[in-house]
Design a protein around this motif. Sequence first.
Motif, PDB file in Angstrom:
ATOM      1  N   ASP A 298       0.838  -1.197   0.000  1.00 13.40           N
ATOM      2  CA  ASP A 298       0.000   0.000   0.000  1.00 13.40           C
ATOM      3  C   ASP A 298       0.875   1.249   0.000  1.00 13.40           C
ATOM      4  N   SER A 299       0.232   2.417   0.021  1.00 16.01           N
ATOM      5  CA  SER A 299       0.974   3.670   0.161  1.00 16.01           C
ATOM      6  C   SER A 299       1.474   3.817   1.591  1.00 16.01           C
ATOM      7  N   ALA A 300       2.482   4.663   1.783  1.00 20.44           N
ATOM      8  CA  ALA A 300       2.996   4.909   3.126  1.00 20.44           C
ATOM      9  C   ALA A 300       1.899   5.472   4.023  1.00 20.44           C
ATOM     10  N   TYR A 301       1.061   6.357   3.488  1.00 18.55           N
ATOM     11  CA  TYR A 301      -0.017   6.965   4.269  1.00 18.55           C
ATOM     12  C   TYR A 301      -0.986   5.896   4.776  1.00 18.55           C
ATOM     13  N   ALA A 302      -1.351   4.965   3.880  1.00 16.57           N
ATOM     14  CA  ALA A 302      -2.297   3.914   4.277  1.00 16.57           C
ATOM     15  C   ALA A 302      -1.670   2.969   5.298  1.00 16.57           C
ATOM     16  N   LEU A 303      -0.403   2.636   5.126  1.00 11.90           N
ATOM     17  CA  LEU A 303       0.253   1.752   6.091  1.00 11.90           C
ATOM     18  C   LEU A 303       0.254   2.364   7.485  1.00 11.90           C
ATOM     19  N   TYR A 304       0.469   3.678   7.550  1.00 10.16           N
ATOM     20  CA  TYR A 304       0.542   4.354   8.843  1.00 10.16           C
ATOM     21  C   TYR A 304      -0.841   4.557   9.451  1.00 10.16           C
ATOM     22  N   HIS A 305      -1.786   5.025   8.649  1.00 13.72           N
ATOM     23  CA  HIS A 305      -3.100   5.385   9.183  1.00 13.72           C
ATOM     24  C   HIS A 305      -4.158   4.286   9.032  1.00 13.72           C
ATOM     25  N   ARG A 306      -3.941   3.354   8.095  1.00 16.93           N
ATOM     26  CA  ARG A 306      -4.916   2.271   7.901  1.00 16.93           C
ATOM     27  C   ARG A 306      -4.197   0.928   7.794  1.00 16.93           C
ATOM     28  N   PRO A 307      -3.440   0.550   8.820  1.00 19.48           N
ATOM     29  CA  PRO A 307      -2.739  -0.743   8.762  1.00 19.48           C
ATOM     30  C   PRO A 307      -3.725  -1.898   8.669  1.00 19.48           C
ATOM     31  N   ALA A 308      -3.348  -2.908   7.873  1.00 16.33           N
ATOM     32  CA  ALA A 308      -4.246  -4.040   7.645  1.00 16.33           C
ATOM     33  C   ALA A 308      -4.370  -4.930   8.869  1.00 16.33           C
ATOM     34  N   ASN A 309      -3.344  -4.961   9.710  1.00 11.09           N
ATOM     35  CA  ASN A 309      -3.378  -5.820  10.898  1.00 11.09           C
ATOM     36  C   ASN A 309      -2.409  -5.264  11.932  1.00 11.09           C
TER      37      ASN A 309
END
Length: 348
Positions: free
Chosen positions: A221-232
């Motif tokens: 994913d994007s860095a933003y999504a990894l930080y704010h919307r981590p999958a687990n």
Amino acid sequence: MQLELNDCAVGHNGFAVLSGVNLRLQQGEIGCLLGPSGAGKTTLLRAIAGFAPPYHGSIHSQLDGVPRLLSGDGVQLAPEARGIGMVFQDHALLPHLNALDNVRFGLFRLPRSEAAARARRMLDLVGLAGFEQRYPHELSGGQQQRVALARALAPQPGLVLLDEPFSSLDPDLREKLALDVRSALKAEGVGALLITHSQTEAFAMADRIGVVADGALQQWDSAYALYHRPANAIVARFVGEGAFVAAESLGGGRLLTPLGETTCSNSELVTGQRVRLLLRPDDVIHDDASPQQAEVVARAFRGADFLYSLKLDSGDRVLSLVPSHHDHAIGQRIGVRLDLEHVVVFGG
């Protein structure tokens, strides 16, 4: 070049260290595999380069609309036939050749004058104009890495693979060089896939990042999504700083936390359900007017900010990033409140 991996498994001596890998890197994108040592990042990169076949799955590329199978279904295309360049961790420069000749080394099919012109342009692209006659031992580590990148770009590959390219450099130099390398790749229109265990490098350089841990690609994913919307929770712990606190669903989108109530858009939560709430340092705000108090148990000065480790009355510990003019001693109690823009919860 577009790169696509489908259900890939890679490993050593018949043992898969990484499996079920699915990812797509669009043409011209820069991707990063981020994870701890031993997670299988380099092994996966070697499979993409063609140095070792995957145990399972397939690797495809597509350039100018033309698809190619690189590995899988009995096919194992040779590394030199893949149109992929590689920059190694140790630079792998030839010590008896100067910078210009190191870059020109892979251009033996071109006329000598044309190869030299191309090599000079690549050195200029990576910021080394005027260094053509320097030998590797006359260059700094960062300059050697730039020569290695110029050499990889010179044959005009569709994709460049970078194996922890900045690991031998001083931390202060890594982010700057990562940004410079990104600019050079974008200027050439060449995509790249690098591996690193440094979030700073990944965030500075990549369009898309994959977290590799526990034998799997946890999220691409994007860095933003990894930080704010981590999958687990694995991704949440690995990317950025933060802490988990126990919370309880009150129903109707409300969540009770050790720092009071907040709202949550997770429609699957039922009243009374216990969850773990991820709090980043920027979610916990220092506010002298807040009735909620926390004890400073550790602090790290970062110039413009302090990163405080705080103990709540519940016993939970959280982090808070506070402007450095708020200078509080260990043991002092300060007012805090929640300011959550992204509510991330996982099952309790």
